[in-house]
Design a protein around this motif. Structure first.
Motif, short mmCIF file in Angstrom:
data_model
loop_
_atom_site.label_atom_id
_atom_site.label_comp_id
_atom_site.label_asym_id
_atom_site.label_seq_id
_atom_site.Cartn_x
_atom_site.Cartn_y
_atom_site.Cartn_z
N PHE A 220 -56.73 1.97 8.10
CA PHE A 220 -55.66 1.22 7.28
C PHE A 220 -54.62 1.81 6.68
O PHE A 220 -54.97 3.06 5.90
N MET A 221 -53.46 1.54 7.09
CA MET A 221 -52.34 2.36 6.39
C MET A 221 -51.20 1.31 5.95
O MET A 221 -51.60 0.03 6.29
N ILE A 272 -69.26 0.31 12.35
CA ILE A 272 -67.71 0.38 11.95
C ILE A 272 -67.78 1.50 10.84
O ILE A 272 -68.31 1.45 9.68
N PHE A 273 -67.04 2.61 11.21
CA PHE A 273 -66.36 3.53 10.02
C PHE A 273 -64.60 3.23 10.01
O PHE A 273 -64.28 3.15 10.88
N TYR A 274 -64.58 2.88 8.82
CA TYR A 274 -63.11 2.80 8.45
C TYR A 274 -62.65 3.86 7.37
O TYR A 274 -63.30 4.25 6.61
N PHE A 275 -61.39 4.05 7.46
CA PHE A 275 -60.80 4.71 6.49
C PHE A 275 -59.41 4.33 5.97
O PHE A 275 -58.67 3.90 7.05
N THR A 276 -58.83 4.88 4.96
CA THR A 276 -57.42 4.23 4.49
C THR A 276 -56.59 5.67 4.21
O THR A 276 -57.00 6.48 3.35
N TYR A 277 -55.50 5.64 4.87
CA TYR A 277 -54.43 6.69 4.44
C TYR A 277 -53.73 6.19 3.21
O TYR A 277 -52.67 5.61 3.38
N GLU A 283 -50.08 0.88 -1.51
CA GLU A 283 -49.73 -0.06 -0.49
C GLU A 283 -50.93 -0.04 0.76
O GLU A 283 -51.39 -1.02 1.13
N ALA A 284 -51.48 1.09 1.22
CA ALA A 284 -52.38 1.15 2.05
C ALA A 284 -53.61 0.34 1.42
O ALA A 284 -54.30 -0.22 2.43
N GLU A 288 -56.09 -2.51 3.01
CA GLU A 288 -57.34 -2.23 3.39
C GLU A 288 -58.00 -3.70 2.73
O GLU A 288 -59.01 -4.38 3.40
N GLU A 289 -57.90 -4.10 1.51
CA GLU A 289 -58.35 -5.10 0.70
C GLU A 289 -58.13 -6.37 1.50
O GLU A 289 -59.16 -7.22 1.46
#
Length: 341
Positions: A220-221, A272-277, A283-284, A288-289
């Motif tokens: 997520f960005m 699922i692996f997720y990450f947020t920049y 904002e990112a 994500e939320e």
């Protein structure tokens, strides 16, 4: 009397010749009467020359911009990529200057302790030539995709070596960096240690019946949502281990960008692996939320099974170096072997 004077003269002349012979002999021996030392002097001279040769030895590195000759062992090194910083640290080298980490103040958390006293020379995509020149480095290591336009100016400051590209296969750039600093053997040791960890993790996963786990990677960005494919930092590591990917992600390119919720089913997998920049403006995190609270997300089979894990964007994507790769292995071991995933 005449005969007596002739005898005296003859003896005197003989003594004179003996004295001359003694003087000549002293010229070819030591003052202490030892044997000829000219060979020892030649050997000492040869040893001194050999030592000078080692100190002044040079080597040529082929790289993205051509060839660069490097004199001696570089000590004051400026590194212009984040993954390159990790490479130097893993080789036991603290750079004199480095580009600022993409997140952190100014370094990523996982390298901060080892970067004390290192000068910031800008960002990967906005380097400071003035700051670099002030450090008077022995070697500069950069990347063609990032700093091609500054290559000639950098080369005027110090010998400069450039990587060809970025993206997934961090080992290619790592090997070039190890060669550039004159430590290819040490570099191979670092890679061997990493490869052994990969092999051990693959073996443990297979033993536990989890090597066929289909792993999904989502990022997520601000203004962008991505699904990462095989030619990405995390994608290549998963492939090295032998972990499978969902069909929609089993592609040899980098990523699906600007993914809309109509494609949310492509995010599904066994896990699922997720990450947020997140850059600090929030904002990112808002993006994500929005996604992880959406009913479409919560209907994914991995989400329903509780097999979703938030991991570090720095480790799984942004840093892109050998330390991050090892930390990603730690995450995979924790979530795939030491949990119910």
């Amino acid at each position: 009397m005449k005969k007596l004077w002739i005898l005296v003269a003859f003896v005197a002349f003989t003594l004179f010749l003996a004295a001359c012979g003694s003087d000549n002999n002293e010229e070819t021996t030591g003052n202490d009467g030892s044997e000829d030392t000219s060979e020892e002097q030649n050997n000492e001279s040869s040893e001194d020359s050999s030592n000078d040769s080692e100190e002044n030895s040079s080597y040529v590195v082929e790289h993205a911009m051509g060839e660069t000759e490097i004199e001696g062992q570089p000590e004051d090194i400026v590194i212009l990529t984040n993954h390159g910083t990790e490479a130097l640290l893993s080789l036991g080298i603290t750079p004199v200057g480095a580009v600022q980490s993409w997140t952190g103040d100014p370094w990523y958390d996982h390298i901060e302790d080892d970067m004390e006293g290192v000068n910031v020379v800008g960002l990967e995509n906005d380097i400071s030539l003035e700051s670099i020149a002030e450090l008077d480095p022995d070697l500069i290591i950069g990347n063609k995709m990032r700093q091609e336009d500054q290559y000639e100016q950098l080369s005027a400051i110090a010998p400069t070596v450039f990587e060809e590209t970025l993206r997934g296969d961090w080992k290619v750039n790592f090997e070039l960096i190890a060669e550039a600093v004159g430590m290819p053997e040490k570099g191979q040791e670092v890679l061997d240690e990493y490869n052994n960890r990969v092999d051990q993790l693959a073996s443990d996963l297979e033993e536990n019946g989890k090597l066929d786990t289909k792993v999904s990677i989502v990022r997520f960005m601000a203004g962008d949502v991505r699904i990462y494919h095989k030619d990405s930092f995390s994608g290549i590591i998963l492939e090295e281990i032998g972990l499978e990917r969902p069909e929609a992600q089993d592609k040899d390119d980098f990523a699906a960008k600007n993914v809309t919720k109509e494609r949310i089913d492509e995010m599904d997998g066994d896990v699922i692996f997720y990450f947020t920049y997140e850059t600090g403006d929030g904002e990112a995190s808002t993006v994500e939320e929005e996604w992880i609270n959406d009913p479409l997300w919560n209907n994914l089979s991995a989400v329903e099974a509780g097999n979703v894990h938030e991991v570090s964007d720095t480790i799984w994507n942004t840093a892109g170096g050998v330390r991050a790769a090892n930390l990603m292995l730690d995450d995979l071991e924790q979530y795939l072997l030491n949990s119910d995933s």
